[in-house]
Write an enzyme that holds these catalytic residues in place. Structure first.
Site, PDB file in Angstrom:
ATOM      1  N   ASP A   1       0.853  -1.195   0.000  1.00 42.00           N
ATOM      2  CA  ASP A   1       0.000   0.000   0.000  1.00 42.00           C
ATOM      3  C   ASP A   1       0.888   1.245   0.000  1.00 42.00           C
ATOM      4  O   ASP A   1       0.789   2.112  -0.858  1.00 42.00           O
ATOM      5  CB  ASP A   1      -0.910  -0.017   1.231  1.00 42.00           C
ATOM      6  CG  ASP A   1      -1.723  -1.311   1.299  1.00 42.00           C
ATOM      7  OD1 ASP A   1      -1.492  -2.116   2.220  1.00 42.00           O
ATOM      8  OD2 ASP A   1      -2.531  -1.541   0.382  1.00 42.00           O
TER       9      ASP A   1
ATOM     10  N   GLU B   1       1.952  -6.526  -5.449  1.00 38.29           N
ATOM     11  CA  GLU B   1       1.618  -5.646  -6.585  1.00 38.29           C
ATOM     12  C   GLU B   1       2.825  -4.864  -7.066  1.00 38.29           C
ATOM     13  O   GLU B   1       3.202  -4.945  -8.230  1.00 38.29           O
ATOM     14  CB  GLU B   1       0.502  -4.672  -6.153  1.00 38.29           C
ATOM     15  CG  GLU B   1       0.159  -3.662  -7.231  1.00 38.29           C
ATOM     16  CD  GLU B   1      -1.237  -3.090  -7.081  1.00 38.29           C
ATOM     17  OE1 GLU B   1      -2.109  -3.731  -6.462  1.00 38.29           O
ATOM     18  OE2 GLU B   1      -1.460  -1.979  -7.602  1.00 38.29           O
TER      19      GLU B   1
HETATM   20  O1  TRH Z   1       4.648  -6.068   0.500  1.00 41.70           O
HETATM   21  P1  TRH Z   1       3.640  -6.625  -0.410  1.00 41.70           P
HETATM   22  O2  TRH Z   1       3.178  -7.985  -0.161  1.00 41.70           O
HETATM   23  O3  TRH Z   1       2.357  -5.669  -0.424  1.00 41.70           O
HETATM   24  C1  TRH Z   1       1.062  -6.222  -0.577  1.00 41.70           C
HETATM   25  C2  TRH Z   1       0.624  -6.044  -2.017  1.00 41.70           C
HETATM   26  O4  TRH Z   1       0.746  -4.695  -2.393  1.00 41.70           O
HETATM   27  C3  TRH Z   1      -0.817  -6.480  -2.175  1.00 41.70           C
HETATM   28  O5  TRH Z   1      -1.282  -6.153  -3.479  1.00 41.70           O
HETATM   29  C4  TRH Z   1      -1.677  -5.778  -1.155  1.00 41.70           C
HETATM   30  O6  TRH Z   1      -2.994  -6.285  -1.252  1.00 41.70           O
HETATM   31  C5  TRH Z   1      -1.136  -6.024   0.226  1.00 41.70           C
HETATM   32  O7  TRH Z   1       0.214  -5.529   0.297  1.00 41.70           O
HETATM   33  C6  TRH Z   1      -1.987  -5.303   1.238  1.00 41.70           C
HETATM   34  O8  TRH Z   1       4.207  -6.588  -1.898  1.00 41.70           O
HETATM   35  P2  TRH Z   1       4.490  -5.424  -2.900  1.00 41.70           P
HETATM   36  O9  TRH Z   1       3.222  -4.909  -3.485  1.00 41.70           O
HETATM   37  O10 TRH Z   1       5.520  -5.893  -3.827  1.00 41.70           O
HETATM   38  O11 TRH Z   1       5.103  -4.229  -2.048  1.00 41.70           O
HETATM   39  C7  TRH Z   1       6.418  -4.352  -1.562  1.00 41.70           C
HETATM   40  C8  TRH Z   1       7.068  -2.987  -1.636  1.00 41.70           C
HETATM   41  O12 TRH Z   1       8.329  -3.005  -0.956  1.00 41.70           O
HETATM   42  C9  TRH Z   1       7.386  -2.608  -3.080  1.00 41.70           C
HETATM   43  O13 TRH Z   1       7.204  -1.212  -3.238  1.00 41.70           O
HETATM   44  C10 TRH Z   1       8.855  -2.946  -3.204  1.00 41.70           C
HETATM   45  C11 TRH Z   1       9.352  -2.567  -1.858  1.00 41.70           C
HETATM   46  N1  TRH Z   1      10.604  -3.162  -1.416  1.00 41.70           N
HETATM   47  C12 TRH Z   1      11.626  -2.286  -1.127  1.00 41.70           C
HETATM   48  O14 TRH Z   1      11.474  -1.062  -1.291  1.00 41.70           O
HETATM   49  N2  TRH Z   1      12.795  -2.782  -0.657  1.00 41.70           N
HETATM   50  C13 TRH Z   1      12.984  -4.136  -0.468  1.00 41.70           C
HETATM   51  O15 TRH Z   1      14.070  -4.551  -0.028  1.00 41.70           O
HETATM   52  C14 TRH Z   1      11.908  -5.030  -0.787  1.00 41.70           C
HETATM   53  C15 TRH Z   1      12.099  -6.506  -0.636  1.00 41.70           C
HETATM   54  C16 TRH Z   1      10.707  -4.516  -1.263  1.00 41.70           C
END
Ligand code: TRH
Length: 372
Positions: free
Chosen positions: A23, A264
């Site tokens: 989010d 996402e």
């Molecule tokens: O963390 P998530 O599982 O977030 C989820 C999804 O958004 C899902 O759609 C939603 O319904 C739920 O939350 C509530 O996965 P996502 O979307 O990949 O978000 C991870 C964020 O973290 C993304 O912006 C990438 C970032 N990230 C970093 O900035 N540094 C890191 O080291 C890692 C591993 C990720």
């Protein structure tokens, strides 16, 4: 001397953290891009302000990060109000809005076909305001995908000087191994993956962010792994890294040979990294997340040859259905070149479409034009 009038914020974005990082990940990325590329000053209202500050410690000069609480002082409503993932707008805030206010709700991303029919539709509210649905997506009939202008330069840097990026990430270059980044949910078959990598015909380096290091240590029945630790598991070297900034995470995806992503935002970042990827959707009731996976596979593999189709479908399905086995890893190794070529072609084609921030600005300008 009139009291200092509160500055009219150009746009307000509201973000409610459900769980994990997506989010805030999506909202922070959108706010930053609107400020940097569209010249829009943003107030970003986040309920979990601690997570938001941890996520973006450096902040941004044109993104005013605000704590969204019951007592928040909204002072004025922005002319453009962006609700994200149907988080809702505070009643008090809606009372400050006028029929001239433009209210959009940016929904979760899906590759499913029905999204095209819902994108851009108005939803008149009981209080007279009109809320518009804005659906991200993979086709020109949707709101598109978040994609910043800096990405091509980041990818070029990764291709030309990967060693400098490995050093920047605090990792030694390891070109003789297959470099994999792992970002997944607790329901992923991590132990089966580790077992398959342990007997890999080629050395593997598995790079694990601290937020899922416990998942990996538990799979190996070890003490919790710490950041900076390097663990040898037969053919697989596991390296635990800190949670990276979004930009550094993009760089990691760009220098790895295979990326396991989830949810996402990291899903889309892996696409733009133009490397083979395995996506694990956020688990939903009645297995609707598998519908989302199948819809994406259909889109991702539309122009792929049979070899790539078979390899990618079996890997992503096995990963999502907890059926991962050694043959999935060995299957990928024997089709590594063709899946890598496909990932590059897919990213190049998809990036021909306008990005989400650009589509958002165009959509809002059209709404403004019909409102005058
Ligand atoms: O963390 P998530 O599982 O977030 C989820 C999804 O958004 C899902 O759609 C939603 O319904 C739920 O939350 C509530 O996965 P996502 O979307 O990949 O978000 C991870 C964020 O973290 C993304 O912006 C990438 C970032 N990230 C970093 O900035 N540094 C890191 O080291 C890692 C591993 C990720």
């Amino acid at each position: 001397m009139t009291a200092q009038q509160p500055l009219q914020p150009a746009w307000d974005i509201f973000c409610k953290v459900v769980d994990n990082f997506g989010d805030i990940g999506v909202c922070w990325r959108l706010a930053r891009q609107l400020a940097e590329e569209q010249g829009v000053a943003i107030r970003l209202w986040v309920d979990d302000i601690v997570l938001a500050q941890r996520f973006a410690p450096e902040g941004h000069a044109d993104v005013d990060l605000q704590h969204w609480t019951e007592q928040a002082d909204f002072s004025v409503a922005a002319t453009v109000v962006i609700e994200t993932f149907s988080c809702g707008l505070p009643e008090r805030y809606q009372q400050l809005m006028t029929p001239q206010s433009i209210w959009l709700n940016i929904e979760y991303l899906s590759a499913e076909a029905w999204v095209e029919g819902f994108h851009g539709r108005p939803s008149p509210q009981a209080n007279g305001l009109v809320r518009y649905f804005f659906y991200p997506g993979f086709s020109p009939l949707t709101g598109g995908l978040l994609r910043e202008k800096f990405l091509p330069q980041l990818q070029q840097q990764a291709a030309q000087s990967p060693d400098a990026i490995w050093q920047h990430l605090g990792l030694q270059p390891k070109s003789e191994a297959i470099n994999i980044s792992l970002f997944c949910y607790a329901h992923a078959p991590v132990k089966a993956l580790l077992d398959s990598l342990a007997v890999s015909p080629q050395a593997v380096r598995l790079i694990v962010p601290e937020s899922i290091a416990l998942l990996v240590s538990q799979a190996l029945e070890c003490q919790p792994f710490q950041v900076g630790q390097s663990i040898q598991h037969q053919q697989c070297t596991i390296e635990v890294i800190p949670f990276l900034s979004q930009i550094d995470y993009d760089s990691l995806l760009a220098v790895c040979d295979l990326n396991f992503v989830r949810g996402e935002d990291s899903w889309i970042r892996a696409i733009w990294a133009a490397k083979p990827m395995i996506w694990l959707p956020y688990q939903q009731s009645e297995d609707t997340h598998l519908d989302k996976l199948n819809a994406f596979l259909k889109h991702y593999l539309m122009l792929a040859n049979d070899e790539v189709k078979e390899t990618v479908v079996s890997m992503m399905q096995a990963w999502a259905n907890k059926e991962w086995a050694v043959q999935h890893w060995q299957g990928w190794i024997s089709h590594r070149q063709s899946t890598a070529a496909h990932a590059k072609t897919y990213a190049a084609q998809l990036s021909q479409q306008p990005d989400l921030a650009t589509n958002l600005v165009i959509f809002i300008e059209k709404l403004r034009a019909i409102r005058v």
